[in-house]
Design an enzyme around this catalytic site. Sequence first.
Site, PDB file in Angstrom:
ATOM      1  N   GLU A 255      -4.327  12.438  -1.485  1.00 24.27           N
ATOM      2  CA  GLU A 255      -4.273  11.169  -2.200  1.00 24.27           C
ATOM      3  C   GLU A 255      -4.696  11.407  -3.637  1.00 24.27           C
ATOM      4  O   GLU A 255      -5.743  12.015  -3.898  1.00 24.27           O
ATOM      5  CB  GLU A 255      -5.191  10.125  -1.562  1.00 24.27           C
ATOM      6  N   ASN A 314      -1.413   5.401  -5.340  1.00 28.17           N
ATOM      7  CA  ASN A 314      -1.736   3.992  -5.132  1.00 28.17           C
ATOM      8  C   ASN A 314      -0.958   3.105  -6.103  1.00 28.17           C
ATOM      9  O   ASN A 314      -0.825   3.425  -7.282  1.00 28.17           O
ATOM     10  CB  ASN A 314      -3.238   3.752  -5.315  1.00 28.17           C
ATOM     11  N   GLU A 346       1.206   4.190  -1.723  1.00 36.77           N
ATOM     12  CA  GLU A 346       0.108   3.629  -0.939  1.00 36.77           C
ATOM     13  C   GLU A 346      -0.354   2.317  -1.572  1.00 36.77           C
ATOM     14  O   GLU A 346      -0.563   2.241  -2.772  1.00 36.77           O
ATOM     15  CB  GLU A 346      -1.040   4.646  -0.893  1.00 36.77           C
ATOM     16  N   GLU A 433      -9.684   7.139   7.430  1.00 40.95           N
ATOM     17  CA  GLU A 433     -10.128   7.333   6.045  1.00 40.95           C
ATOM     18  C   GLU A 433     -11.635   7.176   5.950  1.00 40.95           C
ATOM     19  O   GLU A 433     -12.221   6.311   6.594  1.00 40.95           O
ATOM     20  CB  GLU A 433      -9.443   6.311   5.144  1.00 40.95           C
TER      21      GLU A 433
END
Length: 490
Positions: A255, A314, A346, A433
Amino acid sequence: MGLLLSALSARLASEEGRGPWLAGVAAILAAGCFVRVLLVERHSAARARQAAPLAHDPAPIEPPPPMSDLPTSEALFARIGQEIEAGGLLGVVTLADFRKLSVFEPELARQAFAVIVERARRMLGEDRLIAHVDRARLAIWYDAGWTAEAALAQLDALAYALGDAIRDGDREILPEIRIGTARAPQDGIRPDILLARAIGGIGPSGEGEDADPVEAARQHYGLEQDLRRAIDRKELELHFQPLIDAKAGRVFGAEALLRWNHREQGHVPPSLFVPIMEASDLADEVGLWVLNRACREARDWQREGLPGLRVAVNISGRQLGRVDLARLIERTLTRHSLSPGTLEIELTETVAAIDVQHSARLFQHLRELGVAIAIDDFGTGYSSFSTLRKMTFDKMKIDREFITDVDQRADSQAICRAILALGKGLGIRVVAEGVERRSEYLWLRRHGCIHFQGYYFAPPLDAAAFRDFVRDEDLLSERLAADPPERLRA
């Protein structure tokens, strides 16, 4: 002038965030026979003001102080009243910085607004009616002779030009300009209602009451100004937190997480600058920078012999509202010679549910390209089963709220079992997560979780450290082992 404005407007593409929600998260617990509903209130004033019908007369607009010699709302209302039956569009231009500046330097706020007024006059011409309404706002009426597209293009171009730096001695201010619009007769048949709707459509802009001390307001505004320069100063960077496939025993991606190294203050926590970014007009610019940098890094992974890694980026609510988002993502992938399957978009449940139909169309387009869609913080926002059915996802991330101490808390265990079962039934990858302790990892692994992210495996790493982590197979094997070696126990 019209051609200039049209050219400038082409460089702009943004849309206000939206959505007050009283949302339910329905989780099938344990054997799947019980339903637990977690109610979470989400509030965003922009959508309420923009979309909800006015059931009563709007509150009177605050009369502006004499900061300009422009006509006031009375002259504006008279003009609109003569022409509203034929239709038209009302644009409201707001200097969003005005109240923030007024807290600690009122004279500078007035000077900045005076510059905005003069610039607007020069661009629109002396023959145009520009009214000064409600403190630091200007209103411009476009009668039926203007198409909506032409009016919006001019307003966008105006906002772009008004956003040029304002100099005050050796200081430079980058003003934030916000635009709100209302159309007649769709949004109202009275001038005052039309103005209220146009102002309401602007959304949060720093114009609200601020109870912080003067120094806090000064620091907040200074941080926002520095953030506007952070890209040019090369102060922003991405860190990458590994995504772990425990079954395959490998890192399958990362990420991308934004970090800001301020040249004077050093590391600025994301919890401090991200809300400032998302509440201002910076979300689009910074979001585009993140997307480009993440794709460039993913391309470098492939060139350095690290294939099969996916990068998750994101997306904010403001970015999601862009009508050209799918096209922008496609162009970015092409620019970096990156296959769509390398990218994962995301976003949180609440953001995805702002406009379900728009999100569903966007997700379908992106998935047809080969881009994966992930839902972050699952279980904390709007996650009804009807939403899951309308919008197809590739991955759900169990929020860390349910991961923390999952080995000790029966309620978290029930929720995690339910989400894992839901993901399996829908064919959606589930990622735990925020795994920070080995006992949390082992409990989740025993109950069928395969994919993980969290400090137990690795914190967010800079680009070089992430590559080293991917190559260190022994370290990952130790983390994944059911019975850790002695040096890991220590």
